[in-house]
Each structure stands twice: as structure tokens, then as C-alpha cells.
Design a protein around this motif. Structure first.
Motif, PDB file in Angstrom:
ATOM      1  N   ALA A   1       4.736   8.566   0.096  1.00 22.34           N
ATOM      2  CA  ALA A   1       3.323   8.936   0.185  1.00 22.34           C
ATOM      3  C   ALA A   1       3.065  10.268  -0.510  1.00 22.34           C
ATOM      4  CB  ALA A   1       2.879   9.008   1.647  1.00 22.34           C
TER       5      ALA A   1
ATOM      6  N   ARG B   1      -3.948   1.942  10.726  1.00 20.22           N
ATOM      7  CA  ARG B   1      -3.975   3.360  10.343  1.00 20.22           C
ATOM      8  C   ARG B   1      -5.080   4.111  11.076  1.00 20.22           C
ATOM      9  NH1 ARG B   1      -3.846   1.653   5.166  1.00 20.22           N
ATOM     10  NH2 ARG B   1      -1.702   1.305   4.536  1.00 20.22           N
TER      11      ARG B   1
ATOM     12  N   LEU C   1       8.122  15.351   7.052  1.00 23.36           N
ATOM     13  CA  LEU C   1       8.707  14.627   5.922  1.00 23.36           C
ATOM     14  C   LEU C   1       9.849  15.420   5.301  1.00 23.36           C
ATOM     15  CD1 LEU C   1       5.571  13.196   4.072  1.00 23.36           C
ATOM     16  CD2 LEU C   1       7.194  11.987   5.501  1.00 23.36           C
TER      17      LEU C   1
ATOM     18  N   GLU D   1       2.958  15.839  10.542  1.00 19.02           N
ATOM     19  CA  GLU D   1       3.726  14.712   9.997  1.00 19.02           C
ATOM     20  C   GLU D   1       4.172  15.007   8.568  1.00 19.02           C
ATOM     21  OE1 GLU D   1       2.112  10.651  11.943  1.00 19.02           O
ATOM     22  OE2 GLU D   1       0.631  11.714  10.734  1.00 19.02           O
TER      23      GLU D   1
ATOM     24  N   GLU E   1      12.984  13.993   6.539  1.00 19.22           N
ATOM     25  CA  GLU E   1      13.195  12.541   6.491  1.00 19.22           C
ATOM     26  C   GLU E   1      14.427  12.114   5.695  1.00 19.22           C
ATOM     27  OE1 GLU E   1      11.438   9.810   7.608  1.00 19.22           O
ATOM     28  OE2 GLU E   1       9.517  10.580   8.283  1.00 19.22           O
TER      29      GLU E   1
ATOM     30  N   GLN F   1       0.831  -1.201   0.000  1.00 16.06           N
ATOM     31  CA  GLN F   1       0.000   0.000   0.000  1.00 16.06           C
ATOM     32  C   GLN F   1       0.867   1.254   0.000  1.00 16.06           C
ATOM     33  OE1 GLN F   1      -2.345  -1.119   3.382  1.00 16.06           O
ATOM     34  NE2 GLN F   1      -3.003  -2.888   2.194  1.00 16.06           N
ATOM     35  N   GLY F   2       1.978   1.211   0.726  1.00 13.89           N
ATOM     36  CA  GLY F   2       2.899   2.336   0.720  1.00 13.89           C
ATOM     37  C   GLY F   2       3.545   2.522  -0.640  1.00 13.89           C
TER      38      GLY F   2
ATOM     39  N   PRO G   1      -0.932   6.874   9.853  1.00 12.67           N
ATOM     40  CA  PRO G   1      -0.286   6.216   8.719  1.00 12.67           C
ATOM     41  C   PRO G   1       1.244   6.219   8.737  1.00 12.67           C
ATOM     42  CG  PRO G   1      -0.964   8.415   8.101  1.00 12.67           C
ATOM     43  CD  PRO G   1      -1.306   8.255   9.559  1.00 12.67           C
ATOM     44  N   ASP G   2       1.872   6.746   9.786  1.00 16.20           N
ATOM     45  CA  ASP G   2       3.332   6.792   9.826  1.00 16.20           C
ATOM     46  C   ASP G   2       3.900   5.365   9.765  1.00 16.20           C
ATOM     47  OD1 ASP G   2       6.001   7.015  10.387  1.00 16.20           O
ATOM     48  OD2 ASP G   2       5.742   8.506  11.970  1.00 16.20           O
ATOM     49  N   HIS G   3       4.663   5.088   8.690  1.00 16.83           N
ATOM     50  CA  HIS G   3       5.125   3.715   8.475  1.00 16.83           C
ATOM     51  C   HIS G   3       6.078   3.219   9.556  1.00 16.83           C
ATOM     52  CE1 HIS G   3       3.484   4.564   4.484  1.00 16.83           C
ATOM     53  NE2 HIS G   3       3.331   3.267   4.390  1.00 16.83           N
ATOM     54  N   ARG G   4       6.705   4.134  10.283  1.00 22.33           N
ATOM     55  CA  ARG G   4       7.613   3.684  11.343  1.00 22.33           C
ATOM     56  C   ARG G   4       6.834   2.930  12.419  1.00 22.33           C
ATOM     57  NH1 ARG G   4      10.315   9.275  12.635  1.00 22.33           N
ATOM     58  NH2 ARG G   4       8.108   9.753  12.343  1.00 22.33           N
TER      59      ARG G   4
ATOM     60  N   ASN H   1       7.177   6.593   3.930  1.00 18.42           N
ATOM     61  CA  ASN H   1       6.560   7.849   4.352  1.00 18.42           C
ATOM     62  C   ASN H   1       6.738   8.916   3.274  1.00 18.42           C
ATOM     63  OD1 ASN H   1       5.536   7.075   6.784  1.00 18.42           O
ATOM     64  ND2 ASN H   1       7.265   7.808   7.988  1.00 18.42           N
TER      65      ASN H   1
ATOM     66  N   ARG I   1       1.028   3.784  -2.951  1.00 15.43           N
ATOM     67  CA  ARG I   1       0.393   4.975  -2.397  1.00 15.43           C
ATOM     68  C   ARG I   1      -1.122   4.840  -2.383  1.00 15.43           C
ATOM     69  NH1 ARG I   1       4.200   6.863  -5.514  1.00 15.43           N
ATOM     70  NH2 ARG I   1       2.972   7.585  -7.254  1.00 15.43           N
ATOM     71  N   ASN I   2      -1.603   3.666  -2.075  1.00 20.03           N
ATOM     72  CA  ASN I   2      -3.046   3.480  -2.069  1.00 20.03           C
ATOM     73  C   ASN I   2      -3.451   2.449  -1.034  1.00 20.03           C
ATOM     74  OD1 ASN I   2      -5.711   2.281  -2.957  1.00 20.03           O
ATOM     75  ND2 ASN I   2      -5.504   4.014  -4.332  1.00 20.03           N
ATOM     76  N   PRO I   3      -4.451   2.799  -0.194  1.00 22.40           N
ATOM     77  CA  PRO I   3      -4.835   1.887   0.887  1.00 22.40           C
ATOM     78  C   PRO I   3      -5.562   0.645   0.393  1.00 22.40           C
ATOM     79  CG  PRO I   3      -6.230   3.832   0.881  1.00 22.40           C
ATOM     80  CD  PRO I   3      -5.162   4.072  -0.135  1.00 22.40           C
TER      81      PRO I   3
ATOM     82  N   ARG J   1      -1.318  15.537  -3.561  1.00 23.46           N
ATOM     83  CA  ARG J   1      -2.380  14.830  -2.838  1.00 23.46           C
ATOM     84  C   ARG J   1      -1.778  13.696  -2.034  1.00 23.46           C
ATOM     85  NH1 ARG J   1      -6.907  12.544  -6.358  1.00 23.46           N
ATOM     86  NH2 ARG J   1      -6.979  11.300  -4.463  1.00 23.46           N
ATOM     87  N   LEU J   2      -2.421  13.352  -0.963  1.00 18.72           N
ATOM     88  CA  LEU J   2      -1.980  12.236  -0.144  1.00 18.72           C
ATOM     89  C   LEU J   2      -3.131  11.253  -0.029  1.00 18.72           C
ATOM     90  CD1 LEU J   2      -0.080  13.860   2.845  1.00 18.72           C
ATOM     91  CD2 LEU J   2       0.833  12.242   1.209  1.00 18.72           C
ATOM     92  N   ASN J   3      -2.823   9.962  -0.113  1.00 18.28           N
ATOM     93  CA  ASN J   3      -3.874   8.964   0.013  1.00 18.28           C
ATOM     94  C   ASN J   3      -3.953   8.348   1.396  1.00 18.28           C
ATOM     95  OD1 ASN J   3      -5.002   9.199  -2.528  1.00 18.28           O
ATOM     96  ND2 ASN J   3      -3.508   7.825  -3.442  1.00 18.28           N
ATOM     97  N   PHE J   4      -3.086   8.808   2.291  1.00 21.33           N
ATOM     98  CA  PHE J   4      -3.131   8.298   3.655  1.00 21.33           C
ATOM     99  C   PHE J   4      -3.393   9.464   4.606  1.00 21.33           C
ATOM    100  CE2 PHE J   4      -0.147   5.287   1.537  1.00 21.33           C
ATOM    101  CZ  PHE J   4      -0.982   4.185   1.581  1.00 21.33           C
ATOM    102  N   PRO J   5      -4.061   9.199   5.705  1.00 21.34           N
ATOM    103  CA  PRO J   5      -4.479  10.300   6.595  1.00 21.34           C
ATOM    104  C   PRO J   5      -3.342  10.833   7.481  1.00 21.34           C
ATOM    105  CG  PRO J   5      -5.224   8.214   7.485  1.00 21.34           C
ATOM    106  CD  PRO J   5      -4.584   7.902   6.170  1.00 21.34           C
ATOM    107  N   PHE J   6      -2.277  11.323   6.876  1.00 19.14           N
ATOM    108  CA  PHE J   6      -1.198  11.931   7.653  1.00 19.14           C
ATOM    109  C   PHE J   6      -1.689  13.225   8.292  1.00 19.14           C
ATOM    110  CE2 PHE J   6       1.547   9.337   4.919  1.00 19.14           C
ATOM    111  CZ  PHE J   6       2.495   8.909   5.838  1.00 19.14           C
TER     112      PHE J   6
END
Lengths: 361, 280
Positions: free
Chosen positions: A246, A296, B101, B97, B104, A99-100, A301-304, A243, A103-105, B88-93
Motif C-alpha cells: 500500500a 474497509r 508497517l 497502522e 512488517e 485492489q491491494g 484497510p488492514d489486509h490481515r 499492507n 493499490r487502488n480501491p 501517498r496511500l490510497n487506503f484509509p490506514f
């Protein structure tokens, strides 16, 4: 531009997040320990808890075995428990990584045909291996099957990525559609293999397609542990990269990450984890999508955090599903794939329904 | 002295179509360079070439005299930050956060406390500190743009200790912002240039803002750089009508008081609703 004295707001936010994560992980570890104990104690043959613990303790001290239940506890339930945890952790971890990467859940090795590809390769080694390899090698070495499943997983992941990526951009819609096509193709070919195979091979194939931990043994644990355990250790090194990914591939490069290397490593890890899991337990679907998503929701969603927590969650889910598979229709046994699909498919639909415009392809 | 980023005669084509042709551009410390031109002129492509994201077919991009491919990516990330068009982001960061980045990929690790302070400072400068805990996905387009700006600010602040000479590349950074935040973002970029000597390259569509903030204004058309110089020198009626295909008026009275000022009158490109703007 002087750097003004800060109020510590961000530090506070991060501290709170860490505290929450620590609490959740501690609870999850407790749940895992409880389930592990339950899976050793419960089963078709009733073993009184006191006696089971006695067997475990004696084995732990290296004392000789004389109890009636030693075989059941030590050679059947214990390896099965370990295998369930490793397979679950591997599947959930590969889901989170995939998914990472995409970039899609909604990306998941099961949904996009990687699992089917690995199962097809495993099936091919069962059916064709007898005919083609056995004359040359004599009896098939055990490693051929995991190797086949791994290569199948790797080939389908690479193919999927190549199809869905144009000029450095990965199209999620293309990926999902291509995954469906690849999965269907792999399914059809698996069906053809079933058509070719004899009775014994047919039973083996059925085992692969629905998934089962019924064949657990120390041999399998020893075969898979060297693949899955290093994987869990390697995954955290991907976290920063995932991360940054994303934000997009170009952005990850701007942020100073070696994008191609991260992508290659992610694909390799997914193929390894899926291949190893399929090799010992067949196709167990939906673990890779359900677990990372729940993590999540709870931890962000932080991959760490997501990667280790998903591994933990996957171990819990598969261990619980296997416990259900063994006990629901006891003494008969349900294929575990049925249980995970029964949990996972409605969950996936719920995911689609609650999805707002911000998420998705 | 070599420029922080310099494109030398770079050409980039894709599928037989030339997007950027023989473009040369040097970003000097403390100066703001603004790229203007119609859609498809090659502005974003030139910016992506200078960031190292795209590799030119011919010509090369150098940083402080070294070709970009020879510089490790983490070191490059300490030296230049890039804000691309809408991310765009597909995860709810959470917002903080996303800003984090920015740190990072930079090589030398920093303590957690220092990172948190950098994130907070960057958020405050982009006027997004009040939204630090929000889910990025639920922000408006303009707010997302401000978070992305905070992210590049954070990256520059974190990289400064390693690479004191830095560049900031902004691709249409104010496209979704309200007027107040447009000025706020451009002021922040200007401060970075004036106070820290950061070389800034921005792609803008608003010609008046371009004129107001640019030290060097560069106009592109069909993949080529067709004019460069101070805003005063570059903006004249002839160039604007040639490059943008608009009939317009660089108001002389306003120019005397505020510098170049462009009021588009109507589009002169056939089939683009000619005269639609006449009423203005």
C-alpha cells in the motif's frame, strides 16, 4: 536514544480495533448461517421447515433417504448453497487482493476485464472445444472448462499488469482504461463466438455472460472446492505483503518484503479464484468491489482483517443474491448477475461521488 | 572497517540517459552525509541505488563488505530504513497502522505488546502521537512526512536487535515541514547518529540546514559527485555558482559566528527569471 516508558495508547487502540473486528465477524458469521439455512429452506418447491431439517439431520447421520424432498434438499439446494458461498468468497477475495496489488480501491476483476477474459476463455472452450478438442479427446472432460476459464483469467491479469506497469510503477489510470479496452475486446470476441455457435451452445453462453448458480451440483462443488478452499487458506500469507505494498513497491522492498514474489502470488491467486468462479457460475460482477469496500468502511484497510472478512462478506452477498434470484420471480429464476449488478452498479457510482481527493487514480 | 553502505563507482542509466555516473560514496557509522545539488543532479537516484531499490549498471553497492543483492531483503530491512519523497496511500490506514508497517517485513517476530510500544515511541519522537488514530489520507503533506519519519524510526528500532549497525536514508525528508519540525526531524536524525551510531544519508535542498547538520557534505551535478568534504570546505562562492547557477553570498561575518551561511542573490542560468531575487 532511550526508549521511554509508553502510555499504552497504541496498545489500547489496537485492542479496541480487535474487539470491534471480533464483534463484526461474529455478526457476519451469524448472518451467513441464517442465510445458509434460508437458502436450503426456501425455493420453488415448498418444503416445510421441519421436514427439511429432518432431511438434513438424517443425511448428516448417514441414515438412508426415504423422504420425498431428499432430492431437492440434498442434491439441489445444498450444493447450490455451498457453491454460492465459495464463489462469493472467491470473488470478493480476488477483488480485495487485486485492489491491494494495484493499490487502488477501484480495481476489480469485473471492472478491469479479468472476468470477461475468463468468460471468453470459457466460451471458447464451449464453442471451439466441441469442434477442435472433442474429436481428439472424445467427450470433453469436465476439467477443461475450469482450466480454460482459469487460463483466461490468468492471461488477462498478466496482460493488464504488463500494460499498466512501466519501470516498476503501476499506472492506475492506464490500468482502468486498459481494463475497459480488454473487457470490450473480450466481449466482442464472446459475441463472435455466439455468432458461430448453435442453439445449445448459445444457451450455455448466455448462462456464462449473466452468471447463474442454477447448474449447481455436487460434481461442481467437488471440482471447485480444491481450488477455492486452499486459496482462502493461502490468502492470509499475502496480508502483510499487501499492507506494505500500500505504501508503494519500492517502499515494500525497503520494508523487507519480497515484492516480486508477493505480486506473482497475488496475480496467481486472483486468476485461480476468478477462473474457478467463472467456470462454475459464469460472470457475477461487482462482488469484488462492493464487499472489500464495505469491509474497509467498517473494519479499516488492514489486509490481515480485510481478506478473511471480505471472503465472509462475499459469501453472504452471493448467497443472498442467489436467494433473491431464486425467489423473486419464482418459479422462474433470474440470472444472479442481474441482482449483483443492480446492487453493485449504484454502489459503485455512490463510491465515485463520495470519493474525496485522497482516494482514486 | 567496511562502511555500513558503500557505493563503489556506480553508474546508472535509463533509456540511454546517464543519471548517476561513477559515483563512490561510503556511509560511516555515526556520521551524517548530506547530498546537495540542483534538480536532476542524480541525488535521489544515488540514494535509491544505495538502498538497493535500483541496481547499478556498473559498479556495486556493498553493506559491511557484502554486495547488496547477496543480502536477504528482510536482513537488509533490519539494517537500513528509507524514507522516500512524499508517500501517498490510497487506503484509509490509520496513522499508527502506517507506522507499524515499519515492522512488517523484518524477520524475527516480536510480541504484539512490544510492537505497540515501538510504534508509540516512534510516533512520539516524530511528534505525531496525538494523531495516532487519524486517517493518514486526511493529514497535511507535512504531517504525512512526519508519519513516514516515525515509520522509519520504528523500523530502525525494531531491526536494531538483529543488526546493530544501521543506516538511515532520507530523500528530501523536510520538504513539506514547517521550520520547527524541520529542525526537529534533523535533530532526531542527528541523535540517531550520535547516540546509536546510525549512518545517515539525507538529500536536502536547504543549503544552510545541510551545512548545519552535515559531517560530510557531498555536492552532485549532472550525475557526478563534484565536491565533498566538510561544509566549510565545500561551500564557497565559486562552487555554488557553478553547481547551482546562482549568484550568492556566503556571508563571512555570519560564517565566523554560525558556520557557512548562504543567501542566494539571483539565478544566473539563462531563462530562469534572472534578477527576480535581487530585491532580497
Amino acid at each position: 536514544m532511550s526508549e521511554p516508558i509508553t502510555s499504552g495508547l497504541i496498545a489500547t487502540l489496537e485492542r479496541e480495533r480487535k474487539r470491534r473486528a471480533g464483534l463484526v465477524l461474529a455478526l457476519a458469521l451469524a448472518a451467513l448461517a441464517g442465510l445458509a439455512l434460508a437458502s436450503v429452506l426456501r425455493g420453488a418447491i415448498a418444503v416445510p421447515p421441519g421436514e427439511a431439517l429432518d432431511v438434513l439431520l438424517r443425511a448428516f447421520r448417514g441414515a438412508g433417504s426415504d423422504g420425498r424432498h431428499d432430492l431437492v434438499i440434498l442434491n439441489i439446494r445444498l450444493p447450490r448453497m455451498l457453491l454460492a458461498m465459495m464463489v462469493g468468497a472467491g470473488l470478493a477475495l480476488s477483488g480485495a487482493i487485486m485492489q491491494g496489488l494495484f493499490r487502488n480501491p477501484l480495481a476489480d476483476p469485473g471492472l478491469v476485464g479479468v472476468l470477461a477474459g475468463a468468460a471468453l476463455a470459457a466460451g471458447a472452450t464451449i464453442v471451439l472445444g466441441d469442434a477442435l478438442l472433442a474429436p481428439a479427446l472424445g467427450k470433453l472432460p469436465f476439467a477443461v472448462l475450469p482450466a480454460g476459464a482459469f487460463l483466461g483469467g490468468l492471461a488477462s491479469t498478466l496482460l493488464l499488469y504488463a500494460i499498466a506497469t512501466r519501470q516498476g510503477r503501476t499506472s492506475i489510470a492506464t490500468m482502468l482504461l486498459a481494463g475497459i479496452a480488454l473487457g470490450a475486446l473480450a466481449g466482442a470476441l464472446s459475441g463472435f463466438l455466439a455468432f458461430l455457435s448453435d442453439d445449445r451452445q448459445l444457451r450455455d453462453l448466455a448462462f456464462w455472460s449473466l452468471g447463474s448458480l442454477g447448474g449447481a451440483s455436487w460434481t461442481k462443488v467437488v471440482a471447485v472446492a480444491p481450488i477455492l478452499l486452499p486459496l482462502m487458506l493461502a490468502a492470509p500469507f499475502l496480508a502483510r505483503g499487501l499492507n506494505a505494498l500500500a505504501l508503494g513497491e519500492a517502499e515494500a522492498f525497503h520494508l523487507g518484503l519480497k515484492v516480486q514474489r508477493i505480486k506473482a502470488m497475488a496475480i496467481l491467486l486472483v486468476a485461480l479464484a476468478v477462473g474457478a468462479s467463472v467456470a462454475v457460475a459464469g460472470m457475477i460482477g461487482f462482488v469484488g468491489i462492493v464487499v472489500p469496500h464495505l469491509v474497509r468502511l467498517v473494519l479499516g484497510p488492514d489486509h490481515r482483517l480485510l481478506l478473511p472478512a471480505s471472503a465472509l462478506g462475499g459469501a453472504i452477498l452471493v448467497l443472498a443474491a442467489d436467494l433473491l434470484a431464486r425467489t423473486l420471480a419464482s418459479p422462474a429464476e433470474l440470472p444472479i448477475g442481474i441482482i449483483t449488478a443492480a446492487i453493485g452498479a449504484p454502489f459503485f457510482l455512490w463510491l465515485l461521488l463520495r470519493r474525496d481527493s485522497g482516494i482514486g487514480p | 572497517m567496511s562502511a555500513i553502505l558503500e557505493a563503489g563507482e556506480v553508474t546508472f542509466r535509463i533509456g540511454g540517459k546517464i543519471l548517476v555516473e561513477a559515483a563512490s560514496l561510503a556511509l560511516q557509522p555515526g556520521r551524517i552525509t548530506i547530498l546537495v545539488g540542483p534538480n536532476g543532479a542524480g541525488k535521489s537516484t544515488l540514494l535509491r541505488l544505495m538502498s538497493g531499490e535500483l541496481v547499478p549498471g556498473s559498479g556495486q553497492v556493498t553493506s559491511l563488505g557484502r554486495p547488496l543483492p547477496d543480502i536477504p531483503v528482510w536482513q537488509l530491512a533490519c539494517r537500513r530504513a528509507v524514507m522516500a519523497q512524499a508517500a501517498r496511500l490510497n487506503f484509509p490506514f490509520a496513522v499508527h497502522e502506517v507506522v507499524r508497517l515499519g515492522i512488517e517485513g523484518l524477520g524475527p517476530a516480536r510480541s504484539g505488546g512490544e510492537r505497540s510500544r515501538l510504534v508509540e515511541t516512534a510516533l512520539a519522537q516524530a511528534d505525531m502521537l496525538g494523531h495516532a488514530a487519524r486517517d493518514y489520507q486526511t493529514l497535511s503533506g507535512g504531517e504525512q512526512q512526519r508519519v513516514q519519519f516515525a515509520r522509519v524510526l520504528c523500523q530502525l528500532m525494531a531491526g536494531r536487535h538483529v543488526e546493530p549497525q544501521q543506516a538511515l536514508l532520507l530523500d528530501e525528508p523536510i520538504a513539506s515541514l514547517d521550520l520547527c519540525h524541520q529542525l526537529g526531524l534533523m535533530d532526531a536524525a542527528q541523535n540517531l547518529a550520535r547516540d546509536q551510531g546510525v549512518a545517515v544519508l539525507a538529500v536536502l535542498h536547504d543549503l544552510n540546514l545541510a551545512a548545519r547538520y552535515a559531517d560530510d557534505l557531498v555536492a552532485m551535478q549532472n550525475g557526478r559527485i563534484v565536491a565533498r568534504g566538510t561544509p566549510d570546505a565545500v561551500f564557497d562562492d565559486r562552487l555554488l555558482s557553478e553547481v547551482f547557477g546562482i549568484e550568492n553570498r556566503c556571508d563571512d561575518q555570519l560564517r565566523a559566528r554560525f558556520g557557512p551561511f548562504v543567501l542566494p542573490q539571483f539565478c544566473t542560468i539563462a531563462g530562469r527569471g534572472q534578477g527576480a531575487g535581487r530585491a532580497a
